[in-house]
Design a protein around this motif. Sequence first.
Motif, PDB file in Angstrom:
ATOM      1  N   HIS A 118      -4.365 -40.740  27.106  1.00 52.97           N
ATOM      2  CA  HIS A 118      -3.930 -39.494  26.528  1.00 52.97           C
ATOM      3  C   HIS A 118      -2.538 -39.312  26.948  1.00 52.97           C
ATOM      4  CE1 HIS A 118      -4.276 -34.876  26.427  1.00 52.97           C
ATOM      5  NE2 HIS A 118      -5.111 -35.296  25.351  1.00 52.97           N
ATOM      6  N   LEU A 119      -2.228 -39.565  28.206  1.00 49.57           N
ATOM      7  CA  LEU A 119      -0.687 -39.402  28.937  1.00 49.57           C
ATOM      8  C   LEU A 119       0.407 -40.105  27.855  1.00 49.57           C
ATOM      9  CD1 LEU A 119       1.209 -38.514  31.096  1.00 49.57           C
ATOM     10  CD2 LEU A 119       0.552 -40.760  32.133  1.00 49.57           C
ATOM     11  N   GLY A 150      -0.313 -41.003  24.572  1.00 46.88           N
ATOM     12  CA  GLY A 150      -0.442 -40.351  23.329  1.00 46.88           C
ATOM     13  C   GLY A 150       0.608 -39.017  23.385  1.00 46.88           C
ATOM     14  N   GLU A 151       0.325 -38.216  24.287  1.00 47.75           N
ATOM     15  CA  GLU A 151       1.062 -37.098  24.663  1.00 47.75           C
ATOM     16  C   GLU A 151       2.711 -37.262  24.682  1.00 47.75           C
ATOM     17  OE1 GLU A 151       0.225 -34.038  23.715  1.00 47.75           O
ATOM     18  OE2 GLU A 151      -1.505 -35.044  23.095  1.00 47.75           O
ATOM     19  N   THR A 152       2.881 -38.408  25.408  1.00 44.11           N
ATOM     20  CA  THR A 152       4.520 -38.787  25.661  1.00 44.11           C
ATOM     21  C   THR A 152       5.092 -39.303  24.265  1.00 44.11           C
ATOM     22  OG1 THR A 152       3.918 -39.769  27.717  1.00 44.11           O
ATOM     23  CG2 THR A 152       5.796 -40.554  26.830  1.00 44.11           C
ATOM     24  N   ARG A 180       3.871 -38.022  21.430  1.00 40.06           N
ATOM     25  CA  ARG A 180       4.049 -36.749  20.639  1.00 40.06           C
ATOM     26  C   ARG A 180       5.133 -35.856  21.061  1.00 40.06           C
ATOM     27  NH1 ARG A 180      -0.177 -33.951  18.152  1.00 40.06           N
ATOM     28  NH2 ARG A 180      -1.662 -34.556  19.645  1.00 40.06           N
ATOM     29  N   THR A 181       5.401 -35.701  22.365  1.00 43.70           N
ATOM     30  CA  THR A 181       6.639 -34.931  22.689  1.00 43.70           C
ATOM     31  C   THR A 181       7.925 -35.555  22.128  1.00 43.70           C
ATOM     32  OG1 THR A 181       5.266 -34.484  24.489  1.00 43.70           O
ATOM     33  CG2 THR A 181       7.716 -34.069  24.592  1.00 43.70           C
ATOM     34  N   GLN A 186       7.658 -35.154  17.814  1.00 37.43           N
ATOM     35  CA  GLN A 186       7.270 -34.053  17.093  1.00 37.43           C
ATOM     36  C   GLN A 186       8.435 -33.363  16.496  1.00 37.43           C
ATOM     37  OE1 GLN A 186       4.971 -31.598  19.905  1.00 37.43           O
ATOM     38  NE2 GLN A 186       6.800 -31.126  21.064  1.00 37.43           N
ATOM     39  N   ILE A 203      -2.956 -38.393  16.492  1.00 35.10           N
ATOM     40  CA  ILE A 203      -3.195 -39.217  17.264  1.00 35.10           C
ATOM     41  C   ILE A 203      -4.777 -39.377  17.561  1.00 35.10           C
ATOM     42  CG2 ILE A 203      -2.828 -39.548  20.078  1.00 35.10           C
ATOM     43  CD1 ILE A 203      -0.158 -38.033  19.612  1.00 35.10           C
ATOM     44  N   TYR A 235      -7.803 -41.367  19.554  1.00 39.67           N
ATOM     45  CA  TYR A 235      -8.274 -42.193  20.933  1.00 39.67           C
ATOM     46  C   TYR A 235      -9.351 -42.790  20.177  1.00 39.67           C
ATOM     47  CZ  TYR A 235      -4.906 -39.032  22.856  1.00 39.67           C
ATOM     48  OH  TYR A 235      -3.643 -38.617  23.183  1.00 39.67           O
TER      49      TYR A 235
END
Lengths: 101, 189
Positions: free
Chosen positions: B84-85, B87-89, B91-92, B95, B103, B105
Amino acid sequence: MKQKLYDIAHCRAGDKGNTLTLSLIAFVEKDYELLCREATAEKVKEHLKEIVHGDVARYELPNIAALQFVCQQALSGGVTTSLVMDTHSTALEIRLQLPAI
Amino acid sequence: VSLATAKEQLLYEVTNPHEYITPDVVADFTTVTLNQTTTNSVGVQGGGGSQRPATLKVSVGYKAGYVGEGEITYAGQHALARAHLAGETIRTRLQNQFKEIRIDYIGSTSVHPFTLTAASHPYEIRLRIAAKVSTAEEAALIGEEVEALYTNGPAGGGGVRKYITEVVGIVSTLMDRSQINSTVIMKTT
């Protein structure tokens, strides 16, 4: 007695553009009435609300003891251009069979 | 061939069983009756239809861009949290550059957008089959076998991907330094 839908019916998912079709077919014909009573379009729409964003229509086929659900706006924009992995949503048929009735 | 498979096929991709539009007839499947005649044989009776449509459907292909994909696996301690970390990295970072990013999982929420932990542990399983072969034709067979699971395997499989990758192996050895003549060429544009 509560029972799982997958114990009394089988399902197949199909796709047409951004529309999802889900057949729900009683294993034994006598359970068709139970399906008609419990598996309403409203319940299916509620059950799949995170996937199906449009209307859900239900068709009755008593001759073959089956229901057909037609779900609009359900395939992330459509089979050919969607980013999801299961573009045809064939894995959804398991999902419809989960609820207890 | 059984009553169950015949019924599923009769309704597959049918958006209105009263009026299923084909090039030859607008078919009514609601009056069809089926019966199992012998093993692997189903009899079909009834059915109806109205006049064939005045128009024919045309499916037009168009260039809809490209899809870029990258995958990585995390396992063990806090595997989902680490994924998750990650993926969000990403995305940031991306985006503002791309308007549609998805994304997944895989093993958790890639197929259905919710985790029903009570329903199955784990909720998803992705099956991967790889084999070492000599030719691209043989390599294609692996994906074909997996793709066939859509209709010849357990219920509800989805999202098949097939890959054929040519392998370049690397071995290291030594050669005499005197055999190598190095030169530098500079080009100006």
